[in-house]
Design an enzyme around this catalytic site. Sequence first.
Site, mmCIF file in Angstrom:
data_model
loop_
_atom_site.group_PDB
_atom_site.id
_atom_site.type_symbol
_atom_site.label_atom_id
_atom_site.label_comp_id
_atom_site.label_asym_id
_atom_site.label_seq_id
_atom_site.Cartn_x
_atom_site.Cartn_y
_atom_site.Cartn_z
ATOM 1 C CB ALA A 181 -63.161 68.136 15.902
ATOM 2 C CG ASP A 182 -59.302 71.259 14.373
ATOM 3 O OD1 ASP A 182 -58.852 71.134 13.372
ATOM 4 O OD2 ASP A 182 -60.471 71.759 14.750
#
Length: 412
Positions: A181-182
């Site tokens: 996600a990051d």
Amino acid sequence: MTIAEAKLDATGTASAGPLAGIRVLELGNFIAAPTAGRLLGDFGAEVVKIERPGSGDELRRWRLHGGETSLLFRTLGRNKRSVTVDMRSSEGRDIVLRLAAQSDVVLENFRPGTLERWGLGPDRLREQNPQLVVVRVSGYGQSGPYRDRPGFGGVAEAIGGLRALTGNPGLPPTRVGISLADSVAGLYAVIGALMGLLARERASGEVVDVALYEAVYSLMESLVPDYDAFGVVREQAGSGLPGIAPSNTYRCSDGRYIVISGNGDGIFVRLMHAIGRPDLATDPRLTDNAGRVAHSDELDAAIGTWTAAHSQDEVASVLVAADVPNGPILTAEEIAKDPHFAERGMHERHHVRIAADDERDVVFPGVVPRLEHCPGSTRWLGPELGADTDEVLGAIGIDAAERERLRAEGVI
């Protein structure tokens, strides 16, 4: 002298690349904003990373296997300059504002409201520089009922819909072994920054709002439309991909695994001949994807029986000859030795200090994407904490005596 004039690469020549001359001030920690800073730096942007005096970005100690600085930080901190500033102090904030006045982009990934409490919100930053593009990455975005909740990448994968699909039915959802996600949010941050830089040719600076959960949700294809239109709720499906067949992961005789994608009509025929099942290649039930999906268990059993009788290398060799997409699941050791990675420039060997008495050459990932005329490059790895503080602050008029006072007071 400006920051740009002070910035030279490891060979003493000015930074090159399509973003040469673009100045980026990175205020973020961990993965998301630093990923964006790394990508912008790869293509020539001058990236100044602000870190806490004494401790720096926590990423310096994540996955630390030796020394005081992780190779994860060396990777995500490449092509950046490390400057230590305590942004919670009034003089530290003044330094950040002075740096922002000479920057084109500010990257940050604090919880919403943090910069505003420090007197460094977008409005204040753009008082110094009306053309500034401010890129903000947070768990849930700068607005909405979840705005003030803390959010990391794993949480975003859950909220964004990804974790509901991962793993095997009846077992706990799994996560991939990277900060997915990051990293995706970092990509969106770069896209937003570049669009902001283009937009300011017609208007003033832009504020880019990237939410981790939205970065994940954007990857979920028709997950919600399929539910809203047809009431379909996708669930865990193991290593397969629902609605597409055959496409799965199969075990070979040596215990290794291989991903095989035979879901195109022509590819499916070639795959069935390759595994010795011409009867399935001509089976009228299996002429299109819908029919193959309806009989996916039968197809997986046929393919799995074949792979179980051959080693991974043998399976891959046969499938490559048959022009069937396949991917042996490679370990880090195998990737490091793979000739295609090397030929494509994805293996960059850099000399790095692991510890005070340990320096060695280490393979790091190359620059993506590849550009024909203005390629990116790794000019240096993530620097030591505060390595560039004196040079960068000197470039904005803070002389040596003043720097010593600020250092003594813990501001830098």
